[in-house]
Design an enzyme around this catalytic site. Sequence first.
Site, short mmCIF file in Angstrom:
data_model
loop_
_atom_site.label_atom_id
_atom_site.label_comp_id
_atom_site.label_asym_id
_atom_site.label_seq_id
_atom_site.Cartn_x
_atom_site.Cartn_y
_atom_site.Cartn_z
CG LEU A 158 -5.08 -2.20 12.83
CD1 LEU A 158 -4.17 -2.56 13.98
CD2 LEU A 158 -6.83 -3.02 12.88
CE1 TYR A 159 -3.34 -4.76 4.99
CE2 TYR A 159 -2.56 -2.92 3.80
CZ TYR A 159 -3.00 -4.45 3.79
OH TYR A 159 -2.60 -5.06 2.78
#
Length: 250
Positions: A158-159
């Site tokens: 996600l990051y």
Amino acid sequence: MDLEASMTDGKAALVTGGSRGIGAATAVRLAREGADVAITYVREKEAADEVVRRIEAAGRRGVALRADSSDAAEAAEAVGRAVAGLGRLDVLVNNVGVGLLGPLGSLTPADVDRVLATNVRGVFLASQAAATRMERGGRIITIGTCMTQRVPGPGGTLYAMSKSALIGLTKALARELGARGITANIVHPGPVDTAMNPADGPYAQAQSALTALGRFGVADEVASMVAYLAGDGGSYVTGAELSVDGGHAA
């Protein structure tokens, strides 16, 4: 003030998420090189006030603005408030970000919304608002991550996705704003010694081993790149990805 410092003399800058870490180092570095600086913060008012004191100790104006970049209205309004406080805006440093890491299966839709709201939408809206207020010679500088170029292990989906979106945004901004003499660039830090990721923390040895230099960076090493891009020396650099990662991507 030396020649390098004069490159940002008289400019006005906004550094989002400027109360600690890379953001705080960047705000103070810009002030020491001649810029008035506004910073945003969400919870750490005392830390933000301390950064303002350091800006003022450098002989420049400092403004601390409480603004949550995950809130669409606040992300854009912070730019207008910075202009109101400083009188103009020449440099936007999109530093604020959420570093949510975890196994793919553990990430919830709420996690996705929160990270994208801060790391992508908030940066877009701040950049959009800044572009309407900047004159020729303006600078938009975004803080990315070394994980956009090399993801060394699981947990960063996600990051890395959110920060990778900023590369496309930066290149598009460079094309969109180039005719007005406004540059847009993205800086990718590697492991940097901050309160959130200390150089003596439990994961530090493994992170250091991933770099060619075998060590963590310090926040001012990233801030120095931002200051270069913000100054006259960076006037012909736009649409670029610049790594300050100790060779993490080498």
